[in-house]
Design a protein around this motif. Structure first.
Motif, PDB file in Angstrom:
ATOM      1  N   MET A 119       0.819  -1.206   0.000  1.00  0.00           N
ATOM      2  CA  MET A 119       0.000   0.000   0.000  1.00  0.00           C
ATOM      3  C   MET A 119       0.863   1.270   0.000  1.00  0.00           C
ATOM      4  SD  MET A 119      -3.025   1.045   2.700  1.00  0.00           S
ATOM      5  CE  MET A 119      -4.095  -0.327   2.291  1.00  0.00           C
ATOM      6  N   ALA A 120       1.955   1.246   0.812  1.00  0.00           N
ATOM      7  CA  ALA A 120       2.812   2.431   0.878  1.00  0.00           C
ATOM      8  C   ALA A 120       3.515   2.669  -0.462  1.00  0.00           C
ATOM      9  CB  ALA A 120       3.827   2.293   2.009  1.00  0.00           C
ATOM     10  N   ALA A 121       4.060   1.599  -1.028  1.00  0.00           N
ATOM     11  CA  ALA A 121       4.742   1.759  -2.319  1.00  0.00           C
ATOM     12  C   ALA A 121       3.768   2.230  -3.392  1.00  0.00           C
ATOM     13  CB  ALA A 121       5.388   0.439  -2.723  1.00  0.00           C
ATOM     14  N   GLU A 122       2.591   1.670  -3.361  1.00  0.00           N
ATOM     15  CA  GLU A 122       1.572   2.060  -4.344  1.00  0.00           C
ATOM     16  C   GLU A 122       1.209   3.534  -4.170  1.00  0.00           C
ATOM     17  OE1 GLU A 122      -1.995  -0.186  -3.973  1.00  0.00           O
ATOM     18  OE2 GLU A 122      -2.844   0.552  -5.844  1.00  0.00           O
ATOM     19  N   GLN A 123       1.030   3.956  -2.921  1.00  0.00           N
ATOM     20  CA  GLN A 123       0.701   5.366  -2.663  1.00  0.00           C
ATOM     21  C   GLN A 123       1.826   6.288  -3.106  1.00  0.00           C
ATOM     22  OE1 GLN A 123      -0.564   6.309   1.331  1.00  0.00           O
ATOM     23  NE2 GLN A 123      -2.218   4.799   1.327  1.00  0.00           N
ATOM     24  N   ALA A 124       3.050   5.762  -3.101  1.00  0.00           N
ATOM     25  CA  ALA A 124       4.200   6.571  -3.503  1.00  0.00           C
ATOM     26  C   ALA A 124       4.375   6.593  -5.015  1.00  0.00           C
ATOM     27  CB  ALA A 124       5.464   6.041  -2.833  1.00  0.00           C
ATOM     28  N   GLY A 125       3.514   5.881  -5.719  1.00  0.00           N
ATOM     29  CA  GLY A 125       3.598   5.873  -7.174  1.00  0.00           C
ATOM     30  C   GLY A 125       4.619   4.901  -7.718  1.00  0.00           C
ATOM     31  N   LEU A 126       4.953   3.885  -6.922  1.00  0.00           N
ATOM     32  CA  LEU A 126       5.940   2.904  -7.345  1.00  0.00           C
ATOM     33  C   LEU A 126       5.262   1.583  -7.686  1.00  0.00           C
ATOM     34  CD1 LEU A 126       8.722   3.561  -4.673  1.00  0.00           C
ATOM     35  CD2 LEU A 126       8.687   4.317  -7.063  1.00  0.00           C
ATOM     36  N   PRO A 127       5.861   0.813  -8.583  1.00  0.00           N
ATOM     37  CA  PRO A 127       5.335  -0.524  -8.851  1.00  0.00           C
ATOM     38  C   PRO A 127       5.558  -1.424  -7.648  1.00  0.00           C
ATOM     39  CG  PRO A 127       7.435  -0.232  -9.939  1.00  0.00           C
ATOM     40  CD  PRO A 127       7.077   1.100  -9.343  1.00  0.00           C
ATOM     41  N   LYS A 128       4.838  -2.511  -7.611  1.00  0.00           N
ATOM     42  CA  LYS A 128       4.961  -3.410  -6.460  1.00  0.00           C
ATOM     43  C   LYS A 128       6.401  -3.905  -6.345  1.00  0.00           C
ATOM     44  CE  LYS A 128       1.577  -6.048  -5.062  1.00  0.00           C
ATOM     45  NZ  LYS A 128       0.577  -7.143  -4.862  1.00  0.00           N
ATOM     46  N   PRO A 129       7.076  -3.598  -5.242  1.00  0.00           N
ATOM     47  CA  PRO A 129       8.472  -4.032  -5.104  1.00  0.00           C
ATOM     48  C   PRO A 129       8.573  -5.485  -4.641  1.00  0.00           C
ATOM     49  CG  PRO A 129       7.835  -2.755  -3.196  1.00  0.00           C
ATOM     50  CD  PRO A 129       6.632  -2.798  -4.106  1.00  0.00           C
ATOM     51  N   THR A 130       9.742  -6.028  -4.813  1.00  0.00           N
ATOM     52  CA  THR A 130      10.046  -7.321  -4.216  1.00  0.00           C
ATOM     53  C   THR A 130      10.473  -7.070  -2.777  1.00  0.00           C
ATOM     54  OG1 THR A 130      10.830  -8.167  -6.333  1.00  0.00           O
ATOM     55  CG2 THR A 130      11.541  -9.346  -4.352  1.00  0.00           C
ATOM     56  N   LEU A 131       9.895  -7.800  -1.863  1.00  0.00           N
ATOM     57  CA  LEU A 131      10.280  -7.627  -0.460  1.00  0.00           C
ATOM     58  C   LEU A 131      11.399  -8.592  -0.120  1.00  0.00           C
ATOM     59  CD1 LEU A 131       6.875  -7.202   1.429  1.00  0.00           C
ATOM     60  CD2 LEU A 131       8.415  -5.447   0.563  1.00  0.00           C
ATOM     61  N   LEU A 132      12.378  -8.087   0.562  1.00  0.00           N
ATOM     62  CA  LEU A 132      13.498  -8.913   0.996  1.00  0.00           C
ATOM     63  C   LEU A 132      13.682  -8.722   2.487  1.00  0.00           C
ATOM     64  CD1 LEU A 132      15.551 -10.807  -0.295  1.00  0.00           C
ATOM     65  CD2 LEU A 132      17.111  -8.878  -0.505  1.00  0.00           C
ATOM     66  N   GLU A 133      13.752  -9.815   3.195  1.00  0.00           N
ATOM     67  CA  GLU A 133      13.818  -9.715   4.653  1.00  0.00           C
ATOM     68  C   GLU A 133      15.175  -9.226   5.131  1.00  0.00           C
ATOM     69  OE1 GLU A 133      12.818 -13.226   6.759  1.00  0.00           O
ATOM     70  OE2 GLU A 133      10.689 -13.077   6.322  1.00  0.00           O
ATOM     71  N   GLU A 134      15.129  -8.342   6.094  1.00  0.00           N
ATOM     72  CA  GLU A 134      16.336  -8.036   6.838  1.00  0.00           C
ATOM     73  C   GLU A 134      16.651  -9.298   7.654  1.00  0.00           C
ATOM     74  OE1 GLU A 134      15.631  -4.734   9.378  1.00  0.00           O
ATOM     75  OE2 GLU A 134      14.979  -3.422   7.775  1.00  0.00           O
ATOM     76  N   PRO A 135      17.839  -9.455   8.134  1.00  0.00           N
ATOM     77  CA  PRO A 135      18.927  -8.490   8.060  1.00  0.00           C
ATOM     78  C   PRO A 135      19.856  -8.697   6.879  1.00  0.00           C
ATOM     79  CG  PRO A 135      19.522 -10.210   9.574  1.00  0.00           C
ATOM     80  CD  PRO A 135      18.160 -10.576   9.026  1.00  0.00           C
ATOM     81  N   ALA A 136      19.622  -9.703   6.063  1.00  0.00           N
ATOM     82  CA  ALA A 136      20.631 -10.043   5.060  1.00  0.00           C
ATOM     83  C   ALA A 136      21.002  -8.859   4.173  1.00  0.00           C
ATOM     84  CB  ALA A 136      20.116 -11.198   4.204  1.00  0.00           C
ATOM     85  N   VAL A 137      20.005  -8.238   3.561  1.00  0.00           N
ATOM     86  CA  VAL A 137      20.333  -7.172   2.629  1.00  0.00           C
ATOM     87  C   VAL A 137      20.776  -5.922   3.363  1.00  0.00           C
ATOM     88  CG1 VAL A 137      18.019  -6.201   2.442  1.00  0.00           C
ATOM     89  CG2 VAL A 137      19.582  -6.036   0.526  1.00  0.00           C
ATOM     90  N   CYS A 138      20.205  -5.674   4.535  1.00  0.00           N
ATOM     91  CA  CYS A 138      20.560  -4.462   5.271  1.00  0.00           C
ATOM     92  C   CYS A 138      22.013  -4.499   5.726  1.00  0.00           C
ATOM     93  CB  CYS A 138      19.654  -4.279   6.465  1.00  0.00           C
ATOM     94  SG  CYS A 138      18.020  -3.801   5.968  1.00  0.00           S
ATOM     95  N   ALA A 139      22.472  -5.681   6.026  1.00  0.00           N
ATOM     96  CA  ALA A 139      23.861  -5.783   6.462  1.00  0.00           C
ATOM     97  C   ALA A 139      24.778  -5.246   5.377  1.00  0.00           C
ATOM     98  CB  ALA A 139      24.193  -7.235   6.783  1.00  0.00           C
ATOM     99  N   GLY A 140      24.446  -5.548   4.141  1.00  0.00           N
ATOM    100  CA  GLY A 140      25.250  -5.045   3.035  1.00  0.00           C
ATOM    101  C   GLY A 140      25.154  -3.547   2.892  1.00  0.00           C
ATOM    102  N   ILE A 141      23.929  -3.030   2.988  1.00  0.00           N
ATOM    103  CA  ILE A 141      23.738  -1.582   2.833  1.00  0.00           C
ATOM    104  C   ILE A 141      24.401  -0.849   3.992  1.00  0.00           C
ATOM    105  CG2 ILE A 141      22.005   0.249   2.845  1.00  0.00           C
ATOM    106  CD1 ILE A 141      20.159  -1.642   1.322  1.00  0.00           C
ATOM    107  N   ARG A 142      24.236  -1.354   5.180  1.00  0.00           N
ATOM    108  CA  ARG A 142      24.816  -0.672   6.340  1.00  0.00           C
ATOM    109  C   ARG A 142      26.331  -0.676   6.289  1.00  0.00           C
ATOM    110  NH1 ARG A 142      20.379  -3.264  10.098  1.00  0.00           N
ATOM    111  NH2 ARG A 142      18.822  -1.647   9.906  1.00  0.00           N
ATOM    112  N   ALA A 143      26.870  -1.740   5.719  1.00  0.00           N
ATOM    113  CA  ALA A 143      28.321  -1.789   5.604  1.00  0.00           C
ATOM    114  C   ALA A 143      28.823  -0.654   4.717  1.00  0.00           C
ATOM    115  CB  ALA A 143      28.737  -3.138   5.022  1.00  0.00           C
ATOM    116  N   ILE A 144      27.963  -0.213   3.819  1.00  0.00           N
ATOM    117  CA  ILE A 144      28.355   0.844   2.887  1.00  0.00           C
ATOM    118  C   ILE A 144      28.064   2.218   3.467  1.00  0.00           C
ATOM    119  CG2 ILE A 144      27.853   1.869   0.644  1.00  0.00           C
ATOM    120  CD1 ILE A 144      27.095  -1.078  -0.203  1.00  0.00           C
TER     121      ILE A 144
END
Lengths: 155, 32
Positions: free
Chosen positions: B1-26
């Motif tokens: 609903m939030a992504a749709e309200q923001a005008g974005l296509p339906k995103p793929t959801l990926l569970e933390e912490p796996a992906v966040c660990a990578g982003i936070r490292a950066i």
């Protein structure tokens, strides 16, 4: 191009990879999108993260300025929207934020606030890049603890 | 609903912490 958005409780960030840059590499470099945002009255600057704060004034700014201004006027500061989005004890589509305001001052739902952060990324990206963010494949993070409703509300 | 309200296509959801660990490292430890 692949887009990753971390919609965080305190800060949010957008990163991307361009597969065309993968030549002679095992993995293409990861770029952090420096998101232009209001950092002071009348001053917009790019930052590597977008603080997940919204301030209730004209334009409902999000980001650094919202966080700083909200520290001065907490009743107008919306924060921790993600925590509310995952709280099964409240109506997450109801206008319950900012929680610290008197009930008459609660004007946004956790979903609406989350959408504002995502829209801030979309608007900033579309101003900076040629292909709109809406035309990209986007991966969005959610905590493992998010229940099914919270996941649906995020989408 | 939030992504749709923001005008974005339906995103793929990926569970933390796996992906966040990578982003936070950066982006650094201040990222929450």
């Amino acid at each position: 191009m692949k887009i990753g958005i971390d919609l965080g409780t305190t800060n949010s960030a957008l990163a991307y990879i361009d597969e065309r840059e993968a030549e002679d590499r095992d993995f293409p470099p990861i770029h952090i999108f420096e998101t232009p945002q209001l950092v002071a009255p009348g001053r917009t600057e790019p930052r590597r993260t977008l603080p997940s704060f919204l301030y209730l004034e004209d334009g409902q700014p999000v980001g650094v300025y919202a966080r700083e201004q909200g520290a001065l006027v907490p009743t107008k500061l919306v924060h921790s929207a993600k925590s509310w989005l995952s709280n099964p004890d409240v109506d997450r589509t109801a206008k319950i934020l900012p929680w610290d305001s008197p009930e008459t001052g609660r004007v946004l739902s956790p979903v609406e606030v989350s959408a504002r952060y995502l829209a801030a990324f979309r608007e900033a990206w579309d101003r900076a890049k040629q292909l709109p963010l809406a035309d990209r494949d986007i991966v969005l993070t959610v905590p493992a603890s998010f229940d099914e409703e919270a996941r649906e509300l995020t989408l | 609903m939030a992504a749709e309200q923001a005008g974005l296509p339906k995103p793929t959801l990926l569970e933390e912490p796996a992906v966040c660990a990578g982003i936070r490292a950066i982006v650094g430890p201040e990222h929450g």
